[in-house]
Design a protein around this motif. Sequence first.
Motif, PDB file in Angstrom:
ATOM      1  N   ALA A  38     -46.375  59.976   5.445  1.00 18.92           N
ATOM      2  CA  ALA A  38     -45.428  61.070   5.256  1.00 18.92           C
ATOM      3  C   ALA A  38     -46.160  62.371   5.542  1.00 18.92           C
ATOM      4  O   ALA A  38     -47.380  62.456   5.359  1.00 18.92           O
ATOM      5  N   LEU A  40     -46.158  66.611   5.013  1.00 19.59           N
ATOM      6  CA  LEU A  40     -45.676  67.835   4.380  1.00 19.59           C
ATOM      7  C   LEU A  40     -46.080  69.026   5.237  1.00 19.59           C
ATOM      8  O   LEU A  40     -47.232  69.116   5.667  1.00 19.59           O
ATOM      9  N   MET A 172     -43.300  58.211  -1.544  1.00 26.19           N
ATOM     10  CA  MET A 172     -42.642  59.439  -1.977  1.00 26.19           C
ATOM     11  C   MET A 172     -43.174  59.927  -3.325  1.00 26.19           C
ATOM     12  O   MET A 172     -43.163  61.122  -3.612  1.00 26.19           O
ATOM     13  N   VAL A 175     -46.093  61.849  -2.375  1.00 27.89           N
ATOM     14  CA  VAL A 175     -45.645  63.115  -1.783  1.00 27.89           C
ATOM     15  C   VAL A 175     -45.290  64.112  -2.879  1.00 27.89           C
ATOM     16  O   VAL A 175     -45.655  65.294  -2.810  1.00 27.89           O
ATOM     17  N   ALA A 179     -46.973  67.704  -3.416  1.00 24.62           N
ATOM     18  CA  ALA A 179     -46.111  68.887  -3.364  1.00 24.62           C
ATOM     19  C   ALA A 179     -46.218  69.690  -4.659  1.00 24.62           C
ATOM     20  O   ALA A 179     -46.232  70.927  -4.640  1.00 24.62           O
ATOM     21  N   SER A 189     -43.928  73.852   0.151  1.00 27.20           N
ATOM     22  CA  SER A 189     -44.079  72.672   1.006  1.00 27.20           C
ATOM     23  C   SER A 189     -42.736  71.981   1.186  1.00 27.20           C
ATOM     24  O   SER A 189     -41.883  72.018   0.300  1.00 27.20           O
ATOM     25  N   VAL A 191     -41.037  68.237   3.061  1.00 32.38           N
ATOM     26  CA  VAL A 191     -41.279  66.953   3.721  1.00 32.38           C
ATOM     27  C   VAL A 191     -40.581  66.963   5.076  1.00 32.38           C
ATOM     28  O   VAL A 191     -39.405  67.312   5.172  1.00 32.38           O
TER      29      VAL A 191
END
Length: 227
Positions: A38, A40, A172, A175, A179, A189, A191
């Motif tokens: 992923a 950011l 996630m 993430v 974040a 930030s 995604v």
Amino acid sequence: MQSSSMTGNKPSASTQAYLDIKEIKEGVVVLKDGSLRAVLVVSSVNFSLKSGEEQNALIATYQNFLNSLEFPIQILMQSRKLDIHSYLDKLRSVMQQQTNELLRLQTQEYIEYVGKLIEFASIMNKTFYVIIPLIAGGGKTGFMSKIMNLLSPAREISVKQTDFDKSREELMKRVSQVAGAMGGMSLKSLVLSTEELVELMYNSYNLNTASPIKIKSIGDLDLSPGE
């Protein structure tokens, strides 16, 4: 002309065959080994404008963030040329409609200044990304599972999608952790979506053909790294 079969020439492989990327879906990059990524996009901060106390606080927060991670991350900075011709065209339109003579002259001087500036130097925009991985699991498919998958291909597809959903959910969570840490350093930030990931990959692998970022308004042209 001789055919390729007679000359022994083989068709050239697609560029994609040399990349580690298998597909991009649901805002996630899927690698050929099953690992997920992923991305950011993160704002920046003007460190030099901070006071000594604020700088020390940022350094300490960043250090704590790195020490708290239980997984690796990658930090990528990408520079792209800004195309501000549309912005200058808009300024010319505003200048022509300007009734105040002083403001009209100031606008004209500004347009001339920026026009000369871009003749001698390219205006670059720097974008910062944080890449968050989830390494593929090492589990192997059992003999009976392989037999069942052969007898029912739809079952295999369903299992693969279920595994992807579980892995994406775990990714996630990572993430969200990153974040949150970015927010603690006053950094914004977001995604990247599937479309944005595709654009990022294309621009990264096609630097010579990537289109410049077009700026249409001064609000889009943020020259300061941040407060």
